[in-house]
Design a protein around this motif. Structure first.
Motif, short mmCIF file in Angstrom:
data_model
loop_
_atom_site.label_atom_id
_atom_site.label_comp_id
_atom_site.label_asym_id
_atom_site.label_seq_id
_atom_site.Cartn_x
_atom_site.Cartn_y
_atom_site.Cartn_z
N LEU A 1 40.59 13.84 24.90
CA LEU A 1 41.68 13.63 25.85
C LEU A 1 42.61 14.83 25.80
N ASN A 2 42.92 15.37 26.95
CA ASN A 2 43.83 16.51 27.01
C ASN A 2 45.28 15.98 27.01
N LEU A 3 45.60 15.31 25.92
CA LEU A 3 46.91 14.67 25.79
C LEU A 3 47.49 14.98 24.42
N ILE A 4 48.82 14.91 24.32
CA ILE A 4 49.50 15.14 23.05
C ILE A 4 50.32 13.89 22.72
N TRP A 5 50.08 13.36 21.53
CA TRP A 5 50.84 12.18 21.10
C TRP A 5 52.21 12.62 20.57
N GLN A 6 53.27 12.08 21.18
CA GLN A 6 54.63 12.42 20.79
C GLN A 6 55.42 11.16 20.45
N ASN A 7 54.73 10.22 19.80
CA ASN A 7 55.35 8.97 19.34
C ASN A 7 55.89 8.12 20.48
N GLU A 8 55.33 8.31 21.65
CA GLU A 8 55.69 7.51 22.82
C GLU A 8 54.42 7.00 23.49
N ILE A 9 54.51 5.85 24.12
CA ILE A 9 53.34 5.29 24.82
C ILE A 9 52.87 6.27 25.88
N ILE A 10 51.56 6.51 25.90
CA ILE A 10 50.95 7.38 26.89
C ILE A 10 50.27 6.52 27.95
N LEU A 11 50.58 6.78 29.20
CA LEU A 11 49.89 6.11 30.30
C LEU A 11 48.87 7.08 30.86
N HIS A 12 47.60 6.81 30.60
CA HIS A 12 46.51 7.67 31.08
C HIS A 12 45.68 6.87 32.09
N GLU A 13 45.79 7.30 33.37
CA GLU A 13 45.17 6.55 34.46
C GLU A 13 45.72 5.13 34.46
N THR A 14 44.93 4.14 34.09
CA THR A 14 45.42 2.74 34.09
C THR A 14 45.54 2.18 32.68
N THR A 15 45.45 3.04 31.67
CA THR A 15 45.43 2.57 30.27
C THR A 15 46.69 3.03 29.54
N LYS A 16 47.37 2.08 28.90
CA LYS A 16 48.50 2.40 28.03
C LYS A 16 47.96 2.63 26.62
N MET A 17 48.36 3.75 26.01
CA MET A 17 47.79 4.15 24.72
C MET A 17 48.88 4.32 23.67
N ILE A 18 48.58 3.84 22.44
CA ILE A 18 49.45 4.04 21.29
C ILE A 18 48.57 4.58 20.16
N PHE A 19 49.00 5.70 19.57
CA PHE A 19 48.26 6.31 18.47
C PHE A 19 49.07 6.20 17.18
N ALA A 20 48.37 5.88 16.08
CA ALA A 20 49.01 5.71 14.78
C ALA A 20 48.04 6.14 13.69
N PRO A 21 48.52 6.34 12.45
CA PRO A 21 47.62 6.71 11.35
C PRO A 21 46.62 5.60 11.03
N ASN A 22 45.66 5.94 10.20
CA ASN A 22 44.69 4.97 9.72
C ASN A 22 45.41 3.76 9.12
N LEU A 23 44.86 2.57 9.32
CA LEU A 23 45.54 1.33 8.91
C LEU A 23 45.93 1.34 7.43
N HIS A 24 45.04 1.77 6.56
CA HIS A 24 45.36 1.78 5.13
C HIS A 24 46.52 2.73 4.85
N ASP A 25 46.50 3.92 5.46
CA ASP A 25 47.59 4.87 5.25
C ASP A 25 48.87 4.40 5.93
N LEU A 26 48.75 3.75 7.06
CA LEU A 26 49.91 3.28 7.81
C LEU A 26 50.68 2.22 7.02
N ASP A 27 49.95 1.43 6.27
CA ASP A 27 50.61 0.35 5.51
C ASP A 27 51.62 0.92 4.52
N GLY A 28 51.40 2.10 4.01
CA GLY A 28 52.33 2.67 3.03
C GLY A 28 53.30 3.67 3.67
#
Length: 217
Positions: A174-201
């Motif tokens: 995807l030619n997109l940059i995650w900047q901690n904000e919801i990305i609307l790509h075409e008809t899809t809302k996207m949220i990116f975050a770290p791996n679940l195990h790493d995110l928990d800490g």
């Protein structure tokens, strides 16, 4: 006195009984009459010989050469096989859930089906925060489908919402940059975050995630 002139042949013989000889008298010059003379043109007339064109001489030769060669046969259009590209079958993915609400959740764990115990517990809290049950979403472990891009995922899942944990935009091509904000790509809302195990800490990353999840309600 009667006229003595006569033209009668028998009467003339009575007067002219002696032989008569014709003698040429060169002293007498005859007046020139209408003597026919050869007619000459004022200008010389040239008669051109009919020369045959060299090209005309070559044509029979060329035609003879063509006829002497073997005629090639070319296949008819119907005889040429048509090359038809085989349609590429879309990828089939093995996932958890029912995807009734077209929500795609991506995780990335090479060891576990979903994540560690801590990661799975965090995921349960996340889906509950956005009022989702197991039948509503599709949970896919991207580690089993490396190289898959977003287009392939979209063709299969048709997601309206995508939550990606440990799978970055570049990985999905995807030619997109995650900047901690919801990305609307075409008809899809996207949220990116770290791996679940790493995110928990990671408390800071969890706060950013909660803030974006509230915007989905």
């Amino acid at each position: 006195m009667e006229n003595q002139v006569t033209n009668n042949e028998h009467a003339l013989r009575l007067f002219f009984t002696e032989d008569v000889f014709l003698v040429e008298d060169k002293s007498i010059q005859m007046a020139p009459g209408n003597i026919e003379k050869p007619v000459f043109a004022d200008e010389p007339v040239f008669v051109k010989e009919h020369l045959e064109s060299p090209l005309a001489q070559e044509i029979p030769k060329i035609e003879a050469d063509i006829l002497s060669k073997e005629v090639k046969e070319y296949p008819k259009p119907a005889d040429i096989p048509l090359i038809v590209e085989e349609p590429v079958a879309p990828k089939v993915f093995k996932y958890l859930g029912g995807n009734k609400k077209s929500v795609l959740i991506l995780v990335h764990d090479k060891t576990n089906d979903v994540s560690t115990e801590q990661g799975r517990e965090l995921l349960r809290k996340i889906v509950k925060a956005v009022d989702l049950g197991t039948p509503d979403f599709a949970l896919l472990n991207y580690a089993n489908y490396l190289g898959t891009d977003f287009i392939e995922l979209h063709q299969f899942f048709k997601p309206q919402i995508m939550l990606s944990f440990g799978v970055e935009t570049q990985t999905l091509k995807l030619n997109l940059i995650w900047q901690n904000e919801i990305i609307l790509h075409e008809t899809t809302k996207m949220i990116f975050a770290p791996n679940l195990h790493d995110l928990d800490g990671d408390i800071s990353a969890k706060k950013l995630l909660w803030g974006n999840l509230q915007k989905l309600k």
